[in-house]
Enzyme design. Structure first.
Site, PDB file in Angstrom:
ATOM      1  N   HIS A 238       0.819  -1.221   0.000  1.00 18.13           N
ATOM      2  CA  HIS A 238       0.000   0.000   0.000  1.00 18.13           C
ATOM      3  C   HIS A 238       0.852   1.270   0.000  1.00 18.13           C
ATOM      4  O   HIS A 238       0.780   2.102  -0.895  1.00 18.13           O
ATOM      5  CB  HIS A 238      -0.904   0.031   1.236  1.00 18.13           C
ATOM      6  CG  HIS A 238      -1.822  -1.133   1.344  1.00 18.13           C
ATOM      7  ND1 HIS A 238      -2.851  -1.351   0.469  1.00 18.13           N
ATOM      8  CD2 HIS A 238      -1.868  -2.152   2.238  1.00 18.13           C
ATOM      9  CE1 HIS A 238      -3.507  -2.441   0.819  1.00 18.13           C
ATOM     10  NE2 HIS A 238      -2.925  -2.954   1.887  1.00 18.13           N
TER      11      HIS A 238
HETATM   12  O1  RIB Z   1      -5.348   0.484   4.038  1.00 18.84           O
HETATM   13  C1  RIB Z   1      -3.955   0.421   3.995  1.00 18.84           C
HETATM   14  C2  RIB Z   1      -3.336   1.468   4.888  1.00 18.84           C
HETATM   15  O2  RIB Z   1      -3.743   1.199   6.217  1.00 18.84           O
HETATM   16  C3  RIB Z   1      -1.829   1.482   4.910  1.00 18.84           C
HETATM   17  O3  RIB Z   1      -1.375   2.805   5.044  1.00 18.84           O
HETATM   18  C4  RIB Z   1      -1.490   0.671   6.131  1.00 18.84           C
HETATM   19  O4  RIB Z   1      -0.250   1.024   6.669  1.00 18.84           O
HETATM   20  C5  RIB Z   1      -2.638   0.942   7.054  1.00 18.84           C
HETATM   21  O5  RIB Z   1      -2.380   2.043   7.836  1.00 18.84           O
END
Ligand code: RIB
Ligand code: CA
Length: 303
Positions: A238
Site C-alpha cells: 500500500h
Molecule cells: O489500508 C492500507 C493502509 O492502512 C496502509 O497505510 C497501512 O499502513 C494501514 O495504515
C-alpha cells in the site's frame, strides 16, 4: 524531489520508508508521524528506529494522537502487531523527536521548499488537515500531496465501504478533499494490485540481508493476517505504491474527480466521487508487476 512521508509505521509503512531511502530520485527530508497502525508515540519511535537502521539523519516530527473529534485511538495491532512491527516487540527507542509538532513542521517545510516538496501521506489525514488549518497558503505552497487512502471504485478493507486510513479520521479526510493541494489519491483501487508474497520477501532478504531481512521478518505477521483474514496470498504494497506514485506517475491510470468522505453512519469512511469538491487525481488502475519490480530493485540495493 524532496519528500516527507506522513506515516504510522506499521509494516507496509516501513517498506515505503526503506523504498524512499533507496530510490535515487527521492530525497527524504523528514518523517511526520500519526496514530493509525499504532499509537503516535510508537509510530515516532518506529520511524526513528527505521531511520537509524537506514543510516539517515532527518527529522521525525510527531503529530496527532487521535482523530478529529475523538479523544483516543485504538491501533490496528491485529494487522501490524502490538508495537507496529509484527512479532518484533522490543524496538529500541533511538534519538528524539523534532521540537516542532508535525503540522507546523509540514507548514514550515512547504514554505521553505514550495513546489519542490511532495508530501506522501500514508496514514490518517489528521496532520495534513491540521496543516491546512494552520496556514491558508499551505495548499498552494506545496508541490504535491500523494495520499495512500480510500477505495473509490472497489470495496474497502475495514468495512465494505471504507479503507483504513480514511476510516481512521473521516472528518480530517473530508477537510482535505474540500480544500486539496495538488493531490493524487492512491487507494485500494491500485494497491491491492501490488501484492508482495513470501517468495518476494525471501528474494529481497537474499540481496539485502540487513534491511531486506528486517522487512521479511516483520512481514511474517502481516502475511499471516492477509492469508487468514483477507484470504490473499501476499500483502498489498500500500504505502510503497503511494511513494512510487510520487515519481513514477506513468505507471498509474489516473482519473480526475472531486471526492467526498462519508463522516457518519453505516458507510463512514467511504470515499465517493463528488463534483462539488475541487478535482484531485484518483488512481483507478496501476501496472502492479512494474511497481513490485521497482520496489524490489531499489530496496534490494540497500545493505
Ligand atoms: O489500508 C492500507 C493502509 O492502512 C496502509 O497505510 C497501512 O499502513 C494501514 O495504515
Ligand atoms: Ca500506513
Amino acid at each position: 524531489m524532496k519528500l516527507i512521508i506522513d506515516t504510522d509505521p506499521g509494516i507496509d509503512d516501513a517498506m515505503a520508508i526503506a523504498y524512499a531511502a533507496a530510490a535515487p530520485e527521492l530525497e527524504l527530508v523528514g518523517l511526520t508521524t500519526v496514530f493509525g497502525n499504532t499509537h503516535t508515540h510508537q509510530s515516532s519511535r518506529n520511524a526513528r528506529y527505521l531511520l537509524h537502521r537506514l543510516g539517515l539523519s532527518v527529522p521525525v516530527a510527531q503529530g496527532a494522537r487521535a482523530a478529529w473529534g475523538k479523544a483516543e485511538h485504538n491501533p490496528s495491532s491485529h494487522v501490524h502487531g502490538p508495537e507496529g512491527f509484527g512479532d518484533l516487540v522490543e524496538i529500541p527507542d533511538i534519538g528524539e523527536n523534532h521540537a516542532t509538532p508535525a503540522a507546523e513542521f509540514l507548514v514550515q517545510m512547504a514554505q521553505e521548499h514550495r513546489d519542490e516538496l511532495v508530501i506522501c501521506a500514508v496514514g490518517p489525514l489528521t496532520n495534513i488537515a491540521d496543516a491546512l488549518g494552520l496556514d491558508p497558503e499551505f495548499a498552494s505552497n506545496l508541490g504535491r500531496l500523494v495520499i495512500m487512502g480510500g477505495a473509490v471504485f472497489v470495496p474497502g478493507n475495514v468495512s465494505a465501504h471504507a479503507e483504513a486510513n480514511i476510516h481512521n479520521d473521516p472528518r480530517a479526510a473530508q477537510a482535505v478533499f474540500q480544500n486539496p493541494p495538488k493531490t493524487v489519491l492512491v487507494g485500494l483501487d491500485a494497491t491491492m494490485k501490488t501484492l508482495y508474497q513470501s517468495s518476494d520477501f525471501e528474494a529481497l532478504a537474499q540481496h539485502s540481508p540487513d534491511m531486506g531481512g528486517f522487512l521479511r521478518d516483520i512481514s511474517e505477521f502481516y502475511l499471516r493476517f492477509y492469508k487468514e483474514v483477507v484470504g490473499v496470498d501476499g500483502c498489498g504494497l500500500h504505502d510503497s505504491t503511494a511513494v512510487i506514485a510520487c515519481s513514477h506517475t506513468h505507471m498509474f491510470d489516473l482519473v480526475e474527480t472531486g471526492l467526498s468522505v462519508v463522516t457518519d453512519g453505516d458507510r463512514v469512511g467511504a470515499t465517493l466521487p463528488d463534483a462539488s469538491n475541487p478535482p484531485v487525481q484518483v488512481c483507478r488502475d496501476v501496472d502492479g508487476p512494474a511497481v513490485v519490480e521497482l520496489f524490489t530493485r531499489h530496496v534490494a540495493s540497500l545493505p
